[in-house]
Motif scaffolding. Structure first.
Motif, PDB file in Angstrom:
ATOM      1  N   ASP A   1       0.877  -1.092  -0.002  1.00  6.96           N
ATOM      2  CA  ASP A   1       0.088  -0.145  -0.001  1.00  6.96           C
ATOM      3  C   ASP A   1       0.859   1.229   0.178  1.00  6.96           C
ATOM      4  O   ASP A   1       1.767   1.414   1.114  1.00  6.96           O
ATOM      5  CB  ASP A   1      -0.884  -0.069   1.426  1.00  6.96           C
ATOM      6  CG  ASP A   1      -2.064   1.145   1.120  1.00  6.96           C
ATOM      7  OD1 ASP A   1      -1.826   1.809   0.341  1.00  6.96           O
ATOM      8  OD2 ASP A   1      -2.942   0.830   1.975  1.00  6.96           O
ATOM      9  N   ALA A   2       0.553   2.241  -0.885  1.00  6.31           N
ATOM     10  CA  ALA A   2       1.643   3.232  -1.182  1.00  6.31           C
ATOM     11  C   ALA A   2       1.014   4.239  -0.003  1.00  6.31           C
ATOM     12  O   ALA A   2       2.081   5.120   0.393  1.00  6.31           O
ATOM     13  CB  ALA A   2       1.406   4.096  -2.580  1.00  6.31           C
ATOM     14  N   ALA A   3       0.082   4.067   0.916  1.00  6.43           N
ATOM     15  CA  ALA A   3      -0.503   5.010   1.927  1.00  6.43           C
ATOM     16  C   ALA A   3       0.109   4.519   3.179  1.00  6.43           C
ATOM     17  O   ALA A   3      -0.009   5.230   3.910  1.00  6.43           O
ATOM     18  CB  ALA A   3      -1.900   4.918   1.988  1.00  6.43           C
ATOM     19  N   ALA A   4       1.023   3.373   3.040  1.00 10.90           N
ATOM     20  CA  ALA A   4       1.406   2.721   4.480  1.00 10.90           C
ATOM     21  C   ALA A   4       3.027   3.125   4.516  1.00 10.90           C
ATOM     22  O   ALA A   4       3.786   3.191   3.485  1.00 10.90           O
ATOM     23  CB  ALA A   4       1.497   1.236   4.498  1.00 10.90           C
ATOM     24  N   ASP A   5       3.295   3.608   5.716  1.00  8.40           N
ATOM     25  CA  ASP A   5       4.904   3.947   5.839  1.00  8.40           C
ATOM     26  C   ASP A   5       5.745   2.605   5.863  1.00  8.40           C
ATOM     27  O   ASP A   5       6.976   2.707   5.913  1.00  8.40           O
ATOM     28  CB  ASP A   5       4.847   4.219   7.356  1.00  8.40           C
ATOM     29  CG  ASP A   5       4.449   5.665   7.497  1.00  8.40           C
ATOM     30  OD1 ASP A   5       4.305   6.486   6.446  1.00  8.40           O
ATOM     31  OD2 ASP A   5       3.958   6.146   8.366  1.00  8.40           O
ATOM     32  N   THR A   6       5.243   1.409   5.907  1.00  6.66           N
ATOM     33  CA  THR A   6       5.951   0.175   5.587  1.00  6.66           C
ATOM     34  C   THR A   6       6.278  -0.296   4.297  1.00  6.66           C
ATOM     35  O   THR A   6       6.623  -1.337   3.887  1.00  6.66           O
ATOM     36  CB  THR A   6       5.261  -1.189   6.321  1.00  6.66           C
ATOM     37  OG1 THR A   6       3.909  -1.176   5.719  1.00  6.66           O
ATOM     38  CG2 THR A   6       5.065  -0.885   7.726  1.00  6.66           C
TER      39      THR A   6
ATOM     40  N   LEU B   1       4.711  11.578  -1.171  1.00  7.14           N
ATOM     41  CA  LEU B   1       5.713  11.893  -2.099  1.00  7.14           C
ATOM     42  C   LEU B   1       7.112  11.344  -1.229  1.00  7.14           C
ATOM     43  O   LEU B   1       8.008  10.903  -2.022  1.00  7.14           O
ATOM     44  CB  LEU B   1       5.885  13.351  -2.381  1.00  7.14           C
ATOM     45  CG  LEU B   1       4.816  13.651  -3.415  1.00  7.14           C
ATOM     46  CD1 LEU B   1       4.931  15.278  -3.676  1.00  7.14           C
ATOM     47  CD2 LEU B   1       5.041  13.083  -4.860  1.00  7.14           C
ATOM     48  N   ARG B   2       6.997  11.729   0.051  1.00  8.26           N
ATOM     49  CA  ARG B   2       8.121  11.465   0.767  1.00  8.26           C
ATOM     50  C   ARG B   2       8.502   9.984   0.946  1.00  8.26           C
ATOM     51  O   ARG B   2       9.733   9.420   0.985  1.00  8.26           O
ATOM     52  CB  ARG B   2       8.046  12.142   2.035  1.00  8.26           C
ATOM     53  CG  ARG B   2       8.030  13.393   2.153  1.00  8.26           C
ATOM     54  CD  ARG B   2       8.009  13.924   3.424  1.00  8.26           C
ATOM     55  NE  ARG B   2       8.268  15.548   3.762  1.00  8.26           N
ATOM     56  CZ  ARG B   2       7.650  16.292   4.339  1.00  8.26           C
ATOM     57  NH1 ARG B   2       6.631  16.061   5.049  1.00  8.26           N
ATOM     58  NH2 ARG B   2       7.801  17.874   4.298  1.00  8.26           N
ATOM     59  N   ARG B   3       7.500   9.341   0.803  1.00 10.27           N
ATOM     60  CA  ARG B   3       7.595   7.810   0.923  1.00 10.27           C
ATOM     61  C   ARG B   3       8.118   7.179  -0.267  1.00 10.27           C
ATOM     62  O   ARG B   3       8.728   6.383  -0.279  1.00 10.27           O
ATOM     63  CB  ARG B   3       6.130   7.378   1.185  1.00 10.27           C
ATOM     64  CG  ARG B   3       5.883   5.972   1.860  1.00 10.27           C
ATOM     65  CD  ARG B   3       4.585   5.547   2.361  1.00 10.27           C
ATOM     66  NE  ARG B   3       3.944   6.324   3.203  1.00 10.27           N
ATOM     67  CZ  ARG B   3       2.864   7.015   3.003  1.00 10.27           C
ATOM     68  NH1 ARG B   3       2.303   7.214   2.085  1.00 10.27           N
ATOM     69  NH2 ARG B   3       2.745   7.881   4.159  1.00 10.27           N
TER      70      ARG B   3
END
Length: 295
Positions: free
Chosen positions: A103-108, A141-143
């Motif tokens: 998931d692009a929304a996950a910090d993992t 974007l940072r991720r």
């Protein structure tokens, strides 16, 4: 990607639509990939699988760059990953294609890519029409920037100018129907963003956001999808898909006369069916925003 549910989707029909859309814009995507991929690039991470049309173009281009090329495709939907992986793998020999459910929304995100056996960083990270679905777009974007090798690039594709397919006066409802449809679509998008859990506004342009995400040399270019009238079969199908998308939530945002007109344009058995018109066209512009990871 990562911001909407995949429940209750007719995957066969959805993939068919995505494949048709891929085929329709393949010339433009081939040109975009040609501009983005440098001769020394050996690795690409694509965020958002679609049906694999763009991944296939990347695979062909990476194969021309030499041996040991790697293409990693990331999405949350298993059906899309399977279709995209198959298409990309068959497009070019000598390119290692991996699919990763993440998931692009996950910090993992980076950790999930690495745990799946793929390289966690690439020369080019590419995300088309993904970031605007993330609750916090700058954090997204940072991720994504974390996935870029030092000296590599992040390329984000977002909408440039709204797609136009109709003449100014279609003969039903008042002239300017398409402009009203597009305005309603923009209202839908802004409401979607506002109601998203954890939504954070991004009150700057994409190049500025790239800089705030830690990337340098931020720049942009746009590409046109320009098919004048009369359209061929694939063009008419693309125009009809566009009109069908504009029908979404139209009842809540448009006058009854405009909703009726749109329904008539979408009715294959009606006298005003848009698919029978010889004055349909397809004109759209999307913008590619690029930032470089400091070496």
């Amino acid at each position: 990607m990562g911001a909407h549910s995949h429940d209750n989707i007719d995957w066969d029909a959805h993939l068919q639509r995505l494949r048709a859309a891929d085929d329709f814009i393949e010339p433009e995507i081939t040109e975009v990939v040609g501009r983005l991929l440098l001769p020394g690039d050996r690795s690409v991470i694509e965020i958002g699988a679609g049906a694999g049309g763009t991944a296939a173009v990347f695979a062909k281009s990476l194969a021309r760059n030499g041996d040991d090329a790697q293409l990693t495709i990331v999405d949350t939907a298993e059906q899309l990953l399977a279709a995209a992986g198959k298409r990309a793998s068959s497009a070019a020999d000598g390119v290692a294609v991996r699919t990763v459910r993440a998931d692009a929304a996950a910090d993992t995100l980076a950790a999930e890519i690495e745990e799946a056996g793929a390289a966690p960083r690439a020369d080019l990270v590419y995300a088309a029409f993904v970031v605007h679905h993330l609750p916090d777009q700058l954090a997204g974007l940072r991720r994504l920037a974390q996935l870029v090798k030092p000296g590599g690039r992040l390329a984000v594709v977002e909408f440039g100018l709204q797609t136009r397919v109709l003449p100014a006066d279609v003969g039903i409802a008042e002239p300017g129907l398409e402009a009203r449809l597009l305005n309603a679509s923009e209202q839908w998008f802004q409401q979607m963003r506002a109601e998203m859990d954890g939504a954070v506004r991004l009150p700057v342009g994409w190049p500025k956001a790239m800089s705030e995400a830690g990337l340098v040399e931020a720049t942009s270019f746009s590409y046109l999808i320009d098919r004048p009238a009369p359209l061929d079969e694939s063009g008419r199908a693309a125009a009809l898909r566009h009109l069908a998308m504009l029908r979404r939530d139209a009842d809540e945002r448009l006058a009854a006369e405009d909703v009726s007109a749109l329904d008539q344009l979408l009715d294959p058995d009606g006298e005003h069916y848009a698919g029978n018109r010889d004055d349909l066209h397809y004109l759209s512009a999307n913008t590619v925003h690029i930032g470089t990871k400091p070496a």
